[in-house]
Design a protein around this motif. Structure first.
Motif, PDB file in Angstrom:
ATOM      1  N   VAL A  40      -9.061   1.580   2.832  1.00 55.71           N
ATOM      2  CA  VAL A  40      -7.849   2.037   3.011  1.00 55.71           C
ATOM      3  C   VAL A  40      -6.693   1.100   3.642  1.00 55.71           C
ATOM      4  O   VAL A  40      -5.637   0.894   2.863  1.00 55.71           O
ATOM      5  N   VAL A  41      -7.239   0.522   4.629  1.00 51.98           N
ATOM      6  CA  VAL A  41      -6.386  -0.257   5.243  1.00 51.98           C
ATOM      7  C   VAL A  41      -5.937  -1.571   4.351  1.00 51.98           C
ATOM      8  O   VAL A  41      -4.886  -1.872   4.216  1.00 51.98           O
ATOM      9  N   PHE A  42      -7.012  -2.120   3.666  1.00 53.86           N
ATOM     10  CA  PHE A  42      -7.078  -3.212   3.039  1.00 53.86           C
ATOM     11  C   PHE A  42      -5.928  -2.867   1.469  1.00 53.86           C
ATOM     12  O   PHE A  42      -5.325  -3.715   1.356  1.00 53.86           O
ATOM     13  N   ALA A  43      -6.222  -1.665   1.247  1.00 56.31           N
ATOM     14  CA  ALA A  43      -5.472  -1.402   0.050  1.00 56.31           C
ATOM     15  C   ALA A  43      -3.679  -1.244   0.535  1.00 56.31           C
ATOM     16  O   ALA A  43      -2.890  -1.654  -0.351  1.00 56.31           O
ATOM     17  N   LEU A  44      -3.731  -0.800   1.674  1.00 53.84           N
ATOM     18  CA  LEU A  44      -2.331  -0.740   2.158  1.00 53.84           C
ATOM     19  C   LEU A  44      -1.753  -2.010   2.263  1.00 53.84           C
ATOM     20  O   LEU A  44      -0.574  -2.278   1.920  1.00 53.84           O
ATOM     21  N   LEU A  45      -2.561  -3.023   2.900  1.00 57.76           N
ATOM     22  CA  LEU A  45      -1.879  -4.474   3.321  1.00 57.76           C
ATOM     23  C   LEU A  45      -1.588  -5.090   1.742  1.00 57.76           C
ATOM     24  O   LEU A  45      -0.534  -5.770   1.594  1.00 57.76           O
ATOM     25  N   VAL A  46      -2.583  -4.769   0.746  1.00 62.18           N
ATOM     26  CA  VAL A  46      -2.245  -5.500  -0.712  1.00 62.18           C
ATOM     27  C   VAL A  46      -0.954  -4.821  -1.100  1.00 62.18           C
ATOM     28  O   VAL A  46       0.062  -5.500  -1.943  1.00 62.18           O
ATOM     29  N   GLY A  47      -0.822  -3.403  -1.166  1.00 55.35           N
ATOM     30  CA  GLY A  47       0.372  -2.663  -1.517  1.00 55.35           C
ATOM     31  C   GLY A  47       1.715  -3.412  -0.802  1.00 55.35           C
ATOM     32  O   GLY A  47       2.583  -3.576  -1.523  1.00 55.35           O
ATOM     33  N   LEU A  48       1.565  -3.549   0.480  1.00 54.73           N
ATOM     34  CA  LEU A  48       2.606  -4.276   1.349  1.00 54.73           C
ATOM     35  C   LEU A  48       3.125  -5.505   0.730  1.00 54.73           C
ATOM     36  O   LEU A  48       4.435  -5.659   0.556  1.00 54.73           O
ATOM     37  N   ALA A  49       1.905  -6.244   0.432  1.00 55.90           N
ATOM     38  CA  ALA A  49       2.237  -7.642  -0.035  1.00 55.90           C
ATOM     39  C   ALA A  49       2.969  -7.698  -1.487  1.00 55.90           C
ATOM     40  O   ALA A  49       3.957  -8.600  -1.837  1.00 55.90           O
ATOM     41  N   TYR A  50       2.212  -6.913  -2.225  1.00 59.62           N
ATOM     42  CA  TYR A  50       2.908  -6.550  -3.640  1.00 59.62           C
ATOM     43  C   TYR A  50       4.415  -6.311  -3.642  1.00 59.62           C
ATOM     44  O   TYR A  50       5.236  -6.784  -4.518  1.00 59.62           O
ATOM     45  N   ALA A  51       4.745  -5.305  -2.670  1.00 63.03           N
ATOM     46  CA  ALA A  51       6.084  -4.856  -2.534  1.00 63.03           C
ATOM     47  C   ALA A  51       6.943  -6.096  -2.214  1.00 63.03           C
ATOM     48  O   ALA A  51       8.268  -6.083  -2.799  1.00 63.03           O
ATOM     49  N   PHE A  52       6.582  -6.775  -1.434  1.00 69.53           N
ATOM     50  CA  PHE A  52       7.535  -8.001  -0.945  1.00 69.53           C
ATOM     51  C   PHE A  52       7.568  -8.949  -1.788  1.00 69.53           C
ATOM     52  O   PHE A  52       8.732  -9.573  -2.320  1.00 69.53           O
ATOM     53  N   SER A  53       6.515  -9.195  -2.750  1.00 62.30           N
ATOM     54  CA  SER A  53       6.356 -10.012  -3.810  1.00 62.30           C
ATOM     55  C   SER A  53       7.408  -9.786  -4.862  1.00 62.30           C
ATOM     56  O   SER A  53       7.850 -10.548  -5.629  1.00 62.30           O
ATOM     57  N   GLN A  54       7.569  -8.447  -5.095  1.00 59.01           N
ATOM     58  CA  GLN A  54       8.518  -8.010  -6.084  1.00 59.01           C
ATOM     59  C   GLN A  54       9.971  -7.811  -5.775  1.00 59.01           C
ATOM     60  O   GLN A  54      10.724  -7.471  -6.583  1.00 59.01           O
ATOM     61  N   GLY A  55      10.269  -7.940  -4.406  1.00 58.69           N
ATOM     62  CA  GLY A  55      11.522  -7.859  -3.922  1.00 58.69           C
ATOM     63  C   GLY A  55      12.483  -9.146  -4.328  1.00 58.69           C
ATOM     64  O   GLY A  55      11.959 -10.217  -4.354  1.00 58.69           O
ATOM     65  N   ASN A  56      13.748  -8.760  -4.142  1.00 57.72           N
ATOM     66  CA  ASN A  56      14.761  -9.867  -4.358  1.00 57.72           C
ATOM     67  C   ASN A  56      14.853 -10.902  -3.447  1.00 57.72           C
ATOM     68  O   ASN A  56      15.762 -10.887  -2.726  1.00 57.72           O
TER      69      ASN A  56
END
Length: 312
Positions: A40-56
């Motif tokens: 669960v923690v790893f999935a949250l970290l991956v999701g956070l990293a993906y969100a920042f990678s898609q940001g402007n």
């Protein structure tokens, strides 16, 4: 790790007298909850990293501005104001801690009022008070020196007084607790040897109280590195203000905030290592054997690995 001991079947033949007992088979207990929480923690970290990678975010700006001359100048000013404010706080902390423990009711009351005021008001408000002091005292006059308050109360001096006086109140309580942690018999023995109160404090009490004073003092200094970012309120050119100035012209607001955050993380990490070894030094008299440092544990693991390779 927890283990479950496997029981011998009820119909099994016991070992004859004098024979070696059978080896007990220990089976590790499976902790499924640990694996689930890790996923669960790893999935949250991956999701956070993906969100920042898609940001402007213009990520190329971060390494480009990391070593910018104005950023490095602001970094030096941040270290300078932090060290100077902490030094002032240490001096005031020792002074007001001794005053607080004094049997003189006047000095102890003055020390209590100082600690009460500076701990009870936000440091941001204190910075603004010092910076706007010219509104109520246009002229700085102490008899032998007279000048405009705006020339006297520079951004550096306002930042130093705002941070240093506030830190002195916290350090006074830290030093007071350290002094009170020393057994009173040490003071009585020093007085029996003819030592004065000041000499006893300097040579007997304070050295023994350092084991209690050092850890929170290190935490206070690391906190000072981050609190120093508030000096933007008095127009002191620190790391955060330098980043904001670049952001105002390049419109890279978030990128420059990331740059400032990287440098603050670097500063706190470096000084945390220094705090760790300083605490080890002053803990030598209280522990029979000091725990190994991370470097010592790494060397021990490498030596163990080499021995296992040689044994093979």
């Amino acid at each position: 790790m927890n283990y479950v001991i496997k029981k011998v079947p009820s119909g099994a033949t016991p070992a004859p007298d004098g024979a070696a007992p059978q080896a007990i088979k220990a089976i590790p207990v499976r902790h499924y909850g640990r694996w689930i929480s890790a996923v669960v923690v790893f999935a949250l970290l991956v999701g956070l990293a993906y969100a920042f990678s898609q940001g402007n975010v213009r990520w190329a700006t971060v390494p480009d501005k990391l070593l910018d001359p104005s950023i490095l100048a602001g970094l030096r000013n941040t270290i300078y104001i932090s060290v100077a404010s902490m030094a002032l706080g240490l001096v005031l902390g020792v002074l007001f801690a001794v005053m607080r423990l004094s049997k003189n009711s006047v000095t102890s009351t003055v020390a209590w009022l100082y600690i009460w005021f500076f701990r009870g008001t936000p440091v941001y408000v204190q910075l603004l008070i010092w910076f706007n002091l010219a509104l109520i005292f246009p002229i700085f006059d102490i008899g032998f020196y007279r000048n405009e308050m705006t020339d006297v109360m520079t951004p550096f001096l306002a930042a130093l007084l705002g941070l240093g006086l506030n830190e002195g109140a916290y350090m006074a309580e830290i030093v007071r607790s350290g002094i009170q942690s020393v057994d009173e018999g040490q003071t009585e023995a020093s007085h029996a040897l003819g030592m004065t109160q000041a000499k006893t404090l300097r040579r007997v009490v304070l050295p023994q109280s350092m084991r209690v004073i050092i850890p929170p003092t290190g935490n206070e200094f690391i906190n000072m590195l981050k609190t120093s970012s508030l000096v933007v309120a008095v127009q002191y050119q620190d790391l955060l203000r330098s980043a904001q100035d670049i952001a105002a012209t390049s419109f890279a607001v978030m990128e420059m905030l990331f740059v400032a955050s990287i440098w603050y993380l670097t500063l706190t990490s470096v000084f945390s290592v220094g705090q760790y070894y300083l605490e080890r030094r002053y803990a030598r008299g209280s522990l029979r054997s000091l725990p190994p440092t991370p470097l010592q544990r790494l060397r021990a693991n490498l030596n163990l690995f080499r021995r296992s390779e040689v044994a093979r």
